[in-house]
Scaffold this motif. Structure first.
Motif, short mmCIF file in Angstrom:
data_model
loop_
_atom_site.label_atom_id
_atom_site.label_comp_id
_atom_site.label_asym_id
_atom_site.label_seq_id
_atom_site.Cartn_x
_atom_site.Cartn_y
_atom_site.Cartn_z
N PHE A 185 0.87 -1.18 0.00
CA PHE A 185 0.00 0.00 0.00
C PHE A 185 0.90 1.22 0.00
CE2 PHE A 185 -3.06 3.06 1.82
CZ PHE A 185 -4.11 2.84 0.94
N MET A 186 0.95 1.87 -1.14
CA MET A 186 1.87 2.99 -1.35
C MET A 186 1.16 4.31 -1.09
SD MET A 186 3.62 1.27 -4.75
CE MET A 186 3.11 2.61 -5.70
N VAL A 187 1.80 5.15 -0.28
CA VAL A 187 1.23 6.45 0.07
C VAL A 187 2.26 7.53 -0.24
CG1 VAL A 187 0.24 7.88 1.92
CG2 VAL A 187 -0.10 5.40 1.95
N GLY A 188 1.79 8.61 -0.84
CA GLY A 188 2.63 9.76 -1.09
C GLY A 188 2.01 10.99 -0.47
N ALA A 189 2.84 11.91 -0.07
CA ALA A 189 2.36 13.16 0.52
C ALA A 189 3.24 14.30 0.04
CB ALA A 189 2.39 13.08 2.05
N ALA A 190 2.63 15.46 -0.05
CA ALA A 190 3.36 16.68 -0.42
C ALA A 190 2.85 17.80 0.47
CB ALA A 190 3.14 17.02 -1.90
N ILE A 191 3.76 18.67 0.86
CA ILE A 191 3.39 19.78 1.74
C ILE A 191 3.81 21.10 1.11
CG2 ILE A 191 5.50 19.82 3.14
CD1 ILE A 191 3.56 20.08 5.59
N LEU A 192 2.93 22.06 1.22
CA LEU A 192 3.21 23.42 0.74
C LEU A 192 3.60 24.27 1.95
CD1 LEU A 192 3.14 25.66 -1.46
CD2 LEU A 192 0.71 25.98 -0.85
N LEU A 193 4.80 24.84 1.88
CA LEU A 193 5.27 25.73 2.94
C LEU A 193 4.93 27.17 2.59
CD1 LEU A 193 8.78 24.13 3.59
CD2 LEU A 193 6.63 23.71 4.82
N GLU A 194 4.98 28.03 3.57
CA GLU A 194 4.58 29.42 3.36
C GLU A 194 5.46 30.17 2.36
OE1 GLU A 194 4.77 32.02 6.78
OE2 GLU A 194 6.47 30.92 7.57
N ASN A 195 6.65 29.66 2.05
CA ASN A 195 7.51 30.30 1.05
C ASN A 195 7.23 29.76 -0.35
OD1 ASN A 195 8.65 27.75 1.17
ND2 ASN A 195 10.76 28.47 1.35
N ASP A 196 6.13 28.99 -0.50
CA ASP A 196 5.70 28.38 -1.76
C ASP A 196 6.51 27.16 -2.17
OD1 ASP A 196 3.34 29.51 -2.49
OD2 ASP A 196 4.16 30.79 -4.06
N GLU A 197 7.42 26.71 -1.33
CA GLU A 197 8.18 25.50 -1.63
C GLU A 197 7.31 24.28 -1.32
OE1 GLU A 197 12.52 23.45 -1.00
OE2 GLU A 197 12.16 25.47 -0.24
N ILE A 198 7.44 23.26 -2.15
CA ILE A 198 6.71 22.01 -1.95
C ILE A 198 7.73 20.91 -1.67
CG2 ILE A 198 5.27 20.25 -3.04
CD1 ILE A 198 3.90 22.48 -4.61
N LEU A 199 7.50 20.19 -0.58
CA LEU A 199 8.33 19.05 -0.21
C LEU A 199 7.49 17.78 -0.32
CD1 LEU A 199 9.87 20.56 3.05
CD2 LEU A 199 10.85 20.61 0.75
N THR A 200 8.14 16.64 -0.54
CA THR A 200 7.40 15.39 -0.67
C THR A 200 8.02 14.29 0.18
OG1 THR A 200 8.71 14.63 -2.56
CG2 THR A 200 6.74 15.94 -3.05
N ALA A 201 7.21 13.26 0.43
CA ALA A 201 7.68 12.06 1.13
C ALA A 201 6.71 10.93 0.81
CB ALA A 201 7.76 12.29 2.63
N ASN A 202 7.08 9.73 1.22
CA ASN A 202 6.23 8.56 1.03
C ASN A 202 6.40 7.62 2.22
OD1 ASN A 202 8.74 7.26 0.40
ND2 ASN A 202 8.53 8.07 -1.67
N ASN A 203 5.50 6.66 2.32
CA ASN A 203 5.59 5.73 3.43
C ASN A 203 6.81 4.82 3.28
OD1 ASN A 203 3.98 4.55 1.26
ND2 ASN A 203 3.43 2.88 2.65
N GLN A 204 7.40 4.46 4.42
CA GLN A 204 8.59 3.64 4.47
C GLN A 204 8.35 2.50 5.46
OE1 GLN A 204 11.53 4.40 2.57
NE2 GLN A 204 9.99 5.72 1.61
N GLU A 205 8.14 1.29 4.94
CA GLU A 205 7.86 0.16 5.81
C GLU A 205 9.16 -0.50 6.28
OE1 GLU A 205 3.51 -1.03 3.99
OE2 GLU A 205 5.17 -2.39 3.63
N ASN A 206 9.01 -1.37 7.27
CA ASN A 206 10.14 -2.07 7.84
C ASN A 206 9.66 -3.42 8.34
OD1 ASN A 206 12.13 -2.82 10.03
ND2 ASN A 206 13.05 -0.90 9.33
N ALA A 207 10.47 -4.44 8.25
CA ALA A 207 10.07 -5.77 8.72
C ALA A 207 9.71 -5.75 10.20
CB ALA A 207 11.19 -6.79 8.47
N SER A 208 10.33 -4.86 10.95
CA SER A 208 9.95 -4.63 12.34
C SER A 208 8.85 -3.57 12.31
CB SER A 208 11.15 -4.13 13.14
OG SER A 208 10.77 -3.80 14.45
#
Length: 160
Positions: free
Chosen positions: A44-67
């Motif tokens: 199950f793949m999830v992506g996210a993006a955030i808009l900061l007040e300086n108009d920059e957009i950052l991204t990330a996604n879920n990171q699973e682990n066997a633990s």
């Protein structure tokens, strides 16, 4: 007799073309981030993006682990990264998108409880609302004006 306490909760359902240009860019960047998710256990793949007040957009996604408790959701990873690297910039909007690996159809997804509380922490810290855009399978967006729409009776609500 006890007093009844209520909160009005509502989301807005929008077609993708009803978003402004920056919101469309935010959703598209979340989509791109989702494609790089590390989800070998749930697929199950999830992506996210955030808009900061300086108009920059950052991204990330879920990171699973066997633990399993060690894995992290896209939203929490993104908020932590944003604050670690841009500690004074307010987060304004976050877009979330998900789908099963190998599927052509997107899943309607909202932040989990941990992510909701994390979004709340940043709203409290920056004294500002963070809009939440959640992609749906029909190319529509569920838009929450702030975390209160997804997390009524937050810890800080109960203690104020």
């Amino acid at each position: 007799m006890g007093k009844k306490i209520t909160q009005n909760i509502s989301l807005t359902l929008l077609d993708i073309h009803e978003l402004d240009e920056k919101e469309i860019e935010l959703v598209n960047k979340a989509k791109n981030a989702m494609n790089s998710a590390y989800a070998p256990y749930s697929n199950f793949m999830v992506g996210a993006a955030i808009l900061l007040e300086n108009d920059e957009i950052l991204t990330a996604n879920n990171q699973e682990n066997a633990s399993f408790p060690v894995g992290i959701c896209a939203e929490r990873l993104l908020l932590g990264y944003a604050h670690a690297n841009f500690p004074k910039l307010k987060p304004l909007k976050i877009a979330i998108i998900a789908k099963k690996k190998g599927s052509d159809k997107y899943a309607t997804v909202s932040p989990c409880g941990l992510c909701r509380q994390t979004i709340n922490e940043y709203e409290v810290k920056f004294e500002t609302d963070i809009q939440i855009l959640m992609y749906t399978p029909n190319d529509q967006i569920l838009k929450a004006a702030n975390i209160s729409k997804l997390l009524p009776f937050k810890f800080n609500d109960l203690n104020s």
